[in-house]
Design a protein around this motif. Sequence first.
Motif, mmCIF file in Angstrom:
data_model
loop_
_atom_site.group_PDB
_atom_site.id
_atom_site.type_symbol
_atom_site.label_atom_id
_atom_site.label_comp_id
_atom_site.label_asym_id
_atom_site.label_seq_id
_atom_site.Cartn_x
_atom_site.Cartn_y
_atom_site.Cartn_z
ATOM 1 N N GLN A 155 0.999 -1.196 -0.018
ATOM 2 C CA GLN A 155 0.092 0.101 -0.011
ATOM 3 C C GLN A 155 0.949 1.302 0.024
ATOM 4 O O GLN A 155 0.462 2.305 -0.593
ATOM 5 C CB GLN A 155 -1.007 -0.128 1.135
ATOM 6 C CG GLN A 155 -1.860 -1.014 1.107
ATOM 7 C CD GLN A 155 -2.678 -1.167 2.373
ATOM 8 O OE1 GLN A 155 -2.269 -0.959 3.562
ATOM 9 N NE2 GLN A 155 -4.001 -1.854 2.389
ATOM 10 N N ASP A 167 6.384 -3.914 -7.694
ATOM 11 C CA ASP A 167 6.015 -4.429 -8.708
ATOM 12 C C ASP A 167 6.512 -5.771 -9.047
ATOM 13 O O ASP A 167 5.753 -6.643 -9.674
ATOM 14 C CB ASP A 167 6.487 -3.855 -9.942
ATOM 15 C CG ASP A 167 5.862 -2.427 -10.129
ATOM 16 O OD1 ASP A 167 4.603 -2.286 -9.902
ATOM 17 O OD2 ASP A 167 6.641 -1.360 -10.524
ATOM 18 N N ALA A 226 -3.785 -13.820 -4.130
ATOM 19 C CA ALA A 226 -5.068 -12.880 -4.141
ATOM 20 C C ALA A 226 -5.159 -11.812 -3.214
ATOM 21 O O ALA A 226 -5.638 -10.803 -3.806
ATOM 22 C CB ALA A 226 -6.098 -13.835 -3.808
ATOM 23 N N ARG A 260 -2.857 -8.989 -4.772
ATOM 24 C CA ARG A 260 -3.212 -8.479 -6.048
ATOM 25 C C ARG A 260 -4.544 -7.676 -5.898
ATOM 26 O O ARG A 260 -4.745 -6.622 -6.695
ATOM 27 C CB ARG A 260 -3.580 -9.580 -7.064
ATOM 28 C CG ARG A 260 -2.103 -10.156 -7.563
ATOM 29 C CD ARG A 260 -2.059 -10.000 -9.000
ATOM 30 N NE ARG A 260 -0.923 -10.335 -9.526
ATOM 31 C CZ ARG A 260 -0.478 -11.734 -10.198
ATOM 32 N NH1 ARG A 260 -1.726 -12.665 -10.039
ATOM 33 N NH2 ARG A 260 0.809 -11.937 -10.404
ATOM 34 N N ALA A 261 -5.248 -7.830 -4.817
ATOM 35 C CA ALA A 261 -6.336 -6.981 -4.752
ATOM 36 C C ALA A 261 -6.042 -5.407 -4.464
ATOM 37 O O ALA A 261 -6.923 -4.639 -4.641
ATOM 38 C CB ALA A 261 -7.335 -7.252 -3.540
ATOM 39 N N ARG A 287 -2.738 -4.371 -5.161
ATOM 40 C CA ARG A 287 -1.651 -3.970 -6.339
ATOM 41 C C ARG A 287 -1.936 -4.740 -7.297
ATOM 42 O O ARG A 287 -1.139 -6.147 -7.530
ATOM 43 C CB ARG A 287 -0.379 -4.126 -5.766
ATOM 44 C CG ARG A 287 0.563 -3.423 -6.645
ATOM 45 C CD ARG A 287 1.939 -2.812 -6.052
ATOM 46 N NE ARG A 287 2.795 -2.178 -6.895
ATOM 47 C CZ ARG A 287 2.690 -0.711 -6.989
ATOM 48 N NH1 ARG A 287 1.452 -0.034 -6.506
ATOM 49 N NH2 ARG A 287 3.605 -0.269 -7.705
ATOM 50 N N PRO A 288 -2.805 -4.785 -8.272
ATOM 51 C CA PRO A 288 -3.179 -5.783 -9.397
ATOM 52 C C PRO A 288 -1.931 -6.163 -10.380
ATOM 53 O O PRO A 288 -2.055 -7.228 -10.700
ATOM 54 C CB PRO A 288 -4.223 -5.133 -9.963
ATOM 55 C CG PRO A 288 -4.776 -3.818 -9.154
ATOM 56 C CD PRO A 288 -3.785 -3.738 -8.481
ATOM 57 N N GLY A 289 -0.937 -5.390 -10.597
ATOM 58 C CA GLY A 289 0.125 -5.559 -11.578
ATOM 59 C C GLY A 289 1.190 -6.269 -10.964
ATOM 60 O O GLY A 289 2.277 -6.710 -11.646
ATOM 61 N N SER A 315 -1.250 -17.744 -11.517
ATOM 62 C CA SER A 315 -0.856 -16.436 -10.770
ATOM 63 C C SER A 315 0.521 -16.059 -10.996
ATOM 64 O O SER A 315 0.933 -15.041 -10.406
ATOM 65 C CB SER A 315 -1.338 -16.546 -9.329
ATOM 66 O OG SER A 315 -2.538 -16.997 -9.406
#
Length: 255
Positions: A67, A72, A90, A93-94, A96-98, A129
Amino acid sequence: MPFAMSLAGLDPSGGAGLLADIKTFEAWHLRGLGVCTALTVQTDTEFLGVEWVSADNIIAQALPLVQQYPVDYCKIGIVSHPETIAEVIAALRAVRPGIAFVLDPVLRASAGYVFHNAIHAHWASVLPSLTLLTPNYDEAVAMSGLPDGEAGAKAMAHHCAVLLKGGHRPLKPGVDTLFHQDSATDFAPPASNAFPKHGSGCVLSAAITAAMASGLPLKAACSAGKDYTYRYLMSSPELVGWHAPERKHISQIPD
Protein backbone atom coordinates in the motif's frame (compact mmCIF):
# COMPACT_ATOMS: atom_id res chain seq x y z
CA MET A 1 15.43 3.20 -6.50
CA PRO A 2 13.13 0.27 -7.40
CA PHE A 3 11.51 -1.92 -4.78
CA ALA A 4 11.32 -5.70 -4.53
CA MET A 5 9.64 -7.78 -1.84
CA SER A 6 10.40 -11.23 -0.48
CA LEU A 7 7.92 -13.54 1.24
CA ALA A 8 10.20 -16.19 2.73
CA GLY A 9 11.32 -18.04 5.81
CA LEU A 10 13.76 -16.61 8.34
CA ASP A 11 17.00 -18.60 8.23
CA PRO A 12 19.14 -17.60 11.24
CA SER A 13 22.34 -18.49 9.36
CA GLY A 14 21.60 -15.84 6.74
CA GLY A 15 22.44 -18.14 3.85
CA ALA A 16 18.91 -18.85 2.63
CA GLY A 17 15.38 -17.50 2.78
CA LEU A 18 14.41 -13.97 3.70
CA LEU A 19 17.84 -12.72 4.73
CA ALA A 20 19.50 -14.08 1.59
CA ASP A 21 16.80 -12.48 -0.57
CA ILE A 22 17.24 -9.06 1.01
CA LYS A 23 21.03 -9.26 0.64
CA THR A 24 20.56 -10.10 -3.04
CA PHE A 25 18.08 -7.27 -3.61
CA GLU A 26 20.42 -4.74 -2.05
CA ALA A 27 23.35 -6.02 -4.12
CA TRP A 28 21.19 -5.16 -7.14
CA HIS A 29 20.63 -1.65 -5.71
CA LEU A 30 16.99 -2.27 -4.85
CA ARG A 31 15.03 -1.44 -1.74
CA GLY A 32 14.36 -4.88 -0.31
CA LEU A 33 11.14 -5.39 1.65
CA GLY A 34 10.75 -8.59 3.64
CA VAL A 35 7.79 -10.59 4.99
CA CYS A 36 8.38 -13.63 7.20
CA THR A 37 6.51 -16.80 6.21
CA ALA A 38 8.22 -19.21 8.63
CA LEU A 39 10.52 -19.19 11.64
CA THR A 40 13.14 -21.87 11.09
CA VAL A 41 15.68 -23.49 13.38
CA GLN A 42 18.70 -24.20 11.22
CA THR A 43 22.35 -23.59 10.45
CA ASP A 44 24.10 -23.83 7.11
CA THR A 45 24.54 -27.59 7.64
CA GLU A 46 21.40 -28.83 9.42
CA PHE A 47 17.67 -28.13 9.59
CA LEU A 48 16.05 -28.72 12.99
CA GLY A 49 12.52 -27.38 12.74
CA VAL A 50 10.04 -24.81 11.47
CA GLU A 51 7.15 -22.79 12.87
CA TRP A 52 4.82 -21.69 10.08
CA VAL A 53 3.32 -18.22 9.80
CA SER A 54 -0.39 -18.23 8.91
CA ALA A 55 -1.80 -16.73 5.73
CA ASP A 56 -3.53 -14.00 7.75
CA ASN A 57 -0.25 -13.06 9.43
CA ILE A 58 1.65 -13.01 6.14
CA ILE A 59 -1.01 -10.79 4.59
CA ALA A 60 -1.00 -8.49 7.65
CA GLN A 61 2.76 -8.00 7.22
CA ALA A 62 2.65 -7.50 3.46
CA LEU A 63 -0.39 -5.28 2.89
CA PRO A 64 1.05 -2.11 4.47
CA LEU A 65 4.15 -2.51 2.31
CA VAL A 66 2.34 -2.81 -1.02
CA GLN A 67 0.00 0.00 0.00
CA GLN A 68 2.87 2.40 0.75
CA TYR A 69 5.60 1.37 -1.70
CA PRO A 70 5.54 0.78 -5.50
CA VAL A 71 6.28 -2.95 -5.32
CA ASP A 72 6.03 -4.49 -8.77
CA TYR A 73 7.96 -7.73 -8.16
CA CYS A 74 7.74 -10.21 -5.31
CA LYS A 75 9.70 -13.42 -4.73
CA ILE A 76 8.07 -16.21 -2.69
CA GLY A 77 10.05 -18.88 -0.82
CA ILE A 78 8.90 -21.47 1.70
CA VAL A 79 5.24 -21.29 2.70
CA SER A 80 3.26 -23.85 4.67
CA HIS A 81 1.04 -24.97 1.76
CA PRO A 82 0.09 -23.98 -1.81
CA GLU A 83 -3.35 -22.90 -0.57
CA THR A 84 -1.61 -20.32 1.64
CA ILE A 85 0.32 -19.02 -1.38
CA ALA A 86 -2.90 -18.67 -3.39
CA GLU A 87 -4.60 -16.79 -0.54
CA VAL A 88 -1.68 -14.40 -0.10
CA ILE A 89 -1.33 -13.68 -3.83
CA ALA A 90 -5.07 -12.91 -4.13
CA ALA A 91 -4.92 -10.51 -1.18
CA LEU A 92 -1.91 -8.62 -2.52
CA ARG A 93 -3.27 -8.46 -6.08
CA ALA A 94 -6.48 -6.95 -4.73
CA VAL A 95 -4.43 -3.98 -3.52
CA ARG A 96 -1.75 -3.95 -6.23
CA PRO A 97 -3.14 -5.66 -9.34
CA GLY A 98 0.03 -5.55 -11.42
CA ILE A 99 2.43 -7.14 -8.95
CA ALA A 100 4.41 -10.05 -10.45
CA PHE A 101 5.31 -13.12 -8.44
CA VAL A 102 8.35 -15.39 -8.72
CA LEU A 103 7.96 -18.64 -6.79
CA ASP A 104 10.92 -20.72 -5.66
CA PRO A 105 9.04 -23.87 -4.59
CA VAL A 106 11.25 -25.12 -1.78
CA LEU A 107 9.66 -28.45 -0.87
CA ARG A 108 12.64 -29.94 0.97
CA ALA A 109 15.59 -28.37 2.80
CA SER A 110 19.06 -29.19 1.52
CA ALA A 111 19.63 -30.97 4.85
CA GLY A 112 16.68 -33.28 4.05
CA TYR A 113 13.79 -31.74 6.02
CA VAL A 114 10.47 -32.07 4.13
CA PHE A 115 8.37 -28.90 4.43
CA HIS A 116 5.05 -30.30 3.22
CA ASN A 117 3.64 -33.09 1.08
CA ALA A 118 1.31 -31.10 -1.14
CA ILE A 119 0.35 -33.03 -4.26
CA HIS A 120 0.26 -31.64 -7.79
CA ALA A 121 -3.48 -30.91 -7.63
CA HIS A 122 -2.82 -28.40 -4.85
CA TRP A 123 -0.60 -26.32 -7.16
CA ALA A 124 -3.21 -25.96 -9.91
CA SER A 125 -4.66 -22.72 -8.49
CA VAL A 126 -1.21 -21.19 -7.90
CA LEU A 127 0.57 -21.61 -11.25
CA PRO A 128 -1.60 -19.22 -13.34
CA SER A 129 -0.90 -16.44 -10.81
CA LEU A 130 2.87 -16.63 -11.29
CA THR A 131 5.22 -14.82 -13.63
CA LEU A 132 7.96 -17.39 -13.06
CA LEU A 133 8.37 -20.72 -11.27
CA THR A 134 11.91 -21.93 -10.45
CA PRO A 135 11.79 -25.64 -9.50
CA ASN A 136 14.64 -28.12 -9.51
CA TYR A 137 14.12 -31.50 -11.19
CA ASP A 138 12.63 -33.23 -8.14
CA GLU A 139 10.32 -30.30 -7.42
CA ALA A 140 9.08 -30.31 -11.02
CA VAL A 141 8.19 -33.99 -10.60
CA ALA A 142 6.35 -33.38 -7.33
CA MET A 143 4.47 -30.30 -8.52
CA SER A 144 3.41 -31.66 -11.91
CA GLY A 145 2.56 -35.21 -10.89
CA LEU A 146 4.60 -36.51 -13.84
CA PRO A 147 7.46 -39.00 -13.41
CA ASP A 148 9.93 -36.88 -15.38
CA GLY A 149 11.03 -33.40 -14.34
CA GLU A 150 11.64 -32.20 -17.90
CA ALA A 151 8.11 -33.18 -18.93
CA GLY A 152 6.75 -31.72 -15.70
CA ALA A 153 8.39 -28.35 -16.33
CA LYS A 154 7.05 -28.25 -19.89
CA ALA A 155 3.55 -29.10 -18.70
CA MET A 156 3.57 -26.40 -16.02
CA ALA A 157 4.87 -23.88 -18.57
CA HIS A 158 1.38 -23.86 -20.10
CA HIS A 159 0.35 -21.84 -17.01
CA CYS A 160 3.44 -19.69 -16.29
CA ALA A 161 7.09 -19.43 -17.31
CA VAL A 162 9.19 -22.17 -15.72
CA LEU A 163 12.94 -22.12 -15.12
CA LEU A 164 13.98 -25.72 -14.54
CA LYS A 165 17.15 -25.53 -12.47
CA GLY A 166 20.13 -27.76 -13.15
CA GLY A 167 20.37 -29.17 -9.63
CA HIS A 168 19.48 -32.91 -9.48
CA ARG A 169 18.90 -32.82 -13.26
CA PRO A 170 20.04 -36.16 -14.74
CA LEU A 171 20.33 -35.22 -18.42
CA LYS A 172 21.67 -31.66 -18.14
CA PRO A 173 23.41 -31.26 -14.77
CA GLY A 174 24.05 -27.62 -13.92
CA VAL A 175 22.09 -26.31 -16.93
CA ASP A 176 18.99 -24.22 -16.26
CA THR A 177 16.27 -24.23 -18.92
CA LEU A 178 13.60 -21.56 -19.31
CA PHE A 179 10.32 -22.89 -20.73
CA HIS A 180 8.26 -19.93 -21.91
CA GLN A 181 5.78 -19.35 -24.75
CA ASP A 182 6.46 -22.72 -26.42
CA SER A 183 10.22 -22.15 -26.44
CA ALA A 184 13.09 -23.51 -24.37
CA THR A 185 16.29 -21.58 -23.61
CA ASP A 186 19.29 -23.18 -21.92
CA PHE A 187 21.59 -21.33 -19.53
CA ALA A 188 24.83 -23.25 -19.07
CA PRO A 189 26.97 -22.70 -15.97
CA PRO A 190 30.05 -20.52 -16.57
CA ALA A 191 32.24 -23.28 -15.09
CA SER A 192 31.90 -26.54 -13.21
CA ASN A 193 34.23 -25.71 -10.33
CA ALA A 194 31.83 -23.61 -8.23
CA PHE A 195 31.70 -24.09 -4.48
CA PRO A 196 28.36 -25.44 -3.18
CA LYS A 197 26.31 -23.00 -1.15
CA HIS A 198 23.48 -23.26 1.35
CA GLY A 199 20.55 -21.34 -0.14
CA SER A 200 21.85 -21.04 -3.70
CA GLY A 201 18.34 -21.62 -5.08
CA CYS A 202 17.02 -18.74 -2.97
CA VAL A 203 19.76 -16.48 -4.30
CA LEU A 204 19.03 -17.44 -7.92
CA SER A 205 15.30 -16.72 -7.71
CA ALA A 206 15.91 -13.48 -5.78
CA ALA A 207 18.50 -12.35 -8.34
CA ILE A 208 16.09 -13.02 -11.21
CA THR A 209 13.39 -11.08 -9.36
CA ALA A 210 15.84 -8.23 -8.80
CA ALA A 211 16.88 -8.23 -12.45
CA MET A 212 13.26 -7.95 -13.61
CA ALA A 213 12.59 -5.21 -11.04
CA SER A 214 15.61 -3.41 -12.53
CA GLY A 215 14.03 -3.49 -15.99
CA LEU A 216 15.36 -6.63 -17.67
CA PRO A 217 12.97 -8.85 -19.65
CA LEU A 218 12.46 -12.41 -18.44
CA LYS A 219 15.05 -14.25 -20.53
CA ALA A 220 17.76 -11.66 -19.86
CA ALA A 221 16.82 -11.64 -16.18
CA CYS A 222 17.29 -15.43 -15.96
CA SER A 223 20.71 -15.12 -17.59
CA ALA A 224 21.74 -12.26 -15.29
CA GLY A 225 20.43 -14.14 -12.25
CA LYS A 226 22.48 -17.21 -13.12
CA ASP A 227 25.62 -15.08 -13.59
CA TYR A 228 25.04 -13.40 -10.24
CA THR A 229 24.51 -16.74 -8.51
CA TYR A 230 27.74 -18.13 -9.99
CA ARG A 231 29.67 -15.16 -8.61
CA TYR A 232 28.02 -15.77 -5.25
CA LEU A 233 29.02 -19.45 -5.35
CA MET A 234 32.60 -18.43 -6.10
CA SER A 235 32.70 -15.75 -3.39
CA SER A 236 34.10 -18.18 -0.79
CA PRO A 237 34.68 -21.91 -0.28
CA GLU A 238 32.28 -21.88 2.68
CA LEU A 239 28.58 -22.79 2.62
CA VAL A 240 27.51 -19.15 3.10
CA GLY A 241 29.04 -16.66 0.68
CA TRP A 242 29.26 -12.92 0.09
CA HIS A 243 26.93 -10.73 -1.97
CA ALA A 244 28.87 -8.31 -4.17
CA PRO A 245 27.11 -5.28 -5.68
CA GLU A 246 25.71 -5.93 -9.15
CA ARG A 247 26.49 -3.21 -11.71
CA LYS A 248 26.80 -4.93 -15.06
CA HIS A 249 23.11 -4.81 -15.92
CA ILE A 250 22.09 -1.56 -14.21
CA SER A 251 23.26 1.28 -16.42
CA GLN A 252 21.42 3.94 -14.45
CA ILE A 253 23.55 3.36 -11.33
CA PRO A 254 26.52 5.76 -11.45
CA ASP A 255 30.06 4.56 -10.72
